[in-house]
Design a protein around this motif. Structure first.
Motif, PDB file in Angstrom:
ATOM      1  N   LEU A   1       0.818  -1.357  -0.110  1.00 19.00           N
ATOM      2  CA  LEU A   1      -0.057  -0.013  -0.219  1.00 19.00           C
ATOM      3  C   LEU A   1       0.825   1.314   0.048  1.00 19.00           C
ATOM      4  O   LEU A   1       0.542   2.323  -0.572  1.00 19.00           O
ATOM      5  CB  LEU A   1      -0.895   0.029   1.074  1.00 19.00           C
ATOM      6  CG  LEU A   1      -2.043  -0.798   1.216  1.00 19.00           C
ATOM      7  CD1 LEU A   1      -2.897  -0.824   2.405  1.00 19.00           C
ATOM      8  CD2 LEU A   1      -3.018  -0.797  -0.325  1.00 19.00           C
ATOM      9  N   GLU A   2       2.001   1.299   0.810  1.00 20.05           N
ATOM     10  CA  GLU A   2       2.929   2.329   0.785  1.00 20.05           C
ATOM     11  C   GLU A   2       3.623   2.612  -0.523  1.00 20.05           C
ATOM     12  O   GLU A   2       3.949   3.932  -1.004  1.00 20.05           O
ATOM     13  CB  GLU A   2       3.887   2.418   1.813  1.00 20.05           C
ATOM     14  CG  GLU A   2       3.340   2.361   3.301  1.00 20.05           C
ATOM     15  CD  GLU A   2       4.433   1.878   4.266  1.00 20.05           C
ATOM     16  OE1 GLU A   2       5.616   1.478   3.851  1.00 20.05           O
ATOM     17  OE2 GLU A   2       4.222   2.011   5.325  1.00 20.05           O
TER      18      GLU A   2
ATOM     19  N   HIS B   1     -11.248  -4.620  -1.012  1.00 21.03           N
ATOM     20  CA  HIS B   1     -11.275  -3.628   0.017  1.00 21.03           C
ATOM     21  C   HIS B   1     -12.587  -3.981   0.899  1.00 21.03           C
ATOM     22  O   HIS B   1     -12.564  -3.634   2.221  1.00 21.03           O
ATOM     23  CB  HIS B   1     -11.718  -2.272  -0.613  1.00 21.03           C
ATOM     24  CG  HIS B   1     -11.829  -1.119  -0.020  1.00 21.03           C
ATOM     25  ND1 HIS B   1     -11.658  -1.020   1.368  1.00 21.03           N
ATOM     26  CD2 HIS B   1     -12.165   0.124  -0.390  1.00 21.03           C
ATOM     27  CE1 HIS B   1     -11.899   0.310   1.781  1.00 21.03           C
ATOM     28  NE2 HIS B   1     -12.266   0.857   0.959  1.00 21.03           N
TER      29      HIS B   1
ATOM     30  N   GLN C   1      -2.974  -0.734  -5.258  1.00 23.33           N
ATOM     31  CA  GLN C   1      -4.361  -0.061  -5.145  1.00 23.33           C
ATOM     32  C   GLN C   1      -5.190  -1.542  -4.838  1.00 23.33           C
ATOM     33  O   GLN C   1      -5.252  -2.484  -5.515  1.00 23.33           O
ATOM     34  CB  GLN C   1      -5.142   0.443  -6.196  1.00 23.33           C
ATOM     35  CG  GLN C   1      -4.444   1.782  -6.588  1.00 23.33           C
ATOM     36  CD  GLN C   1      -4.827   2.734  -5.546  1.00 23.33           C
ATOM     37  OE1 GLN C   1      -5.868   2.855  -4.976  1.00 23.33           O
ATOM     38  NE2 GLN C   1      -3.717   3.716  -4.988  1.00 23.33           N
ATOM     39  N   PRO C   2      -5.895  -1.661  -3.676  1.00 24.27           N
ATOM     40  CA  PRO C   2      -6.981  -2.919  -3.506  1.00 24.27           C
ATOM     41  C   PRO C   2      -8.082  -2.761  -4.343  1.00 24.27           C
ATOM     42  O   PRO C   2      -8.447  -1.785  -4.791  1.00 24.27           O
ATOM     43  CB  PRO C   2      -7.325  -2.883  -1.996  1.00 24.27           C
ATOM     44  CG  PRO C   2      -6.947  -1.337  -1.947  1.00 24.27           C
ATOM     45  CD  PRO C   2      -5.975  -0.941  -2.393  1.00 24.27           C
TER      46      PRO C   2
END
Length: 82
Positions: free
Chosen positions: A57-58, A68, A62-63
């Motif tokens: 994520l960092e 999500h 993108q999920p």
């Protein structure tokens, strides 16, 4: 672009899904960049490696929408504790 999404595995009629980081251009069964966890829809059980999840994520991953929704139920509870 890298996405966090579900990769189907398991046998017929008893699917489980791996949560993987994968390039957008790859297919559902394509080569993944890293395994983040798994999701079993039959028992509604989720396991995720939180440091690896945060790492991707960092880095801008993108999920997907389904991931999500799954992560809102279980994963973010773990993140609040840490």
């Amino acid at each position: 672009m890298v996405k966090l999404r579900l990769k189907r595995c398991g046998r017929k009629q008893r699917a489980i899904y791996r949560i993987v980081a994968i390039d957008v251009r790859s297919g559902r069964e394509g080569g993944d960049l890293g395994k983040v966890g798994f999701y079993d829809p039959r028992t509604n059980q989720t396991y995720s490696n939180v440091p690896v999840f945060l790492y991707f994520l960092e880095r801008g991953a993108q999920p997907t929408g389904i991931l999500h929704d799954i992560s809102k139920k279980g994963l973010f509870k773990e993140l609040r504790v840490n």
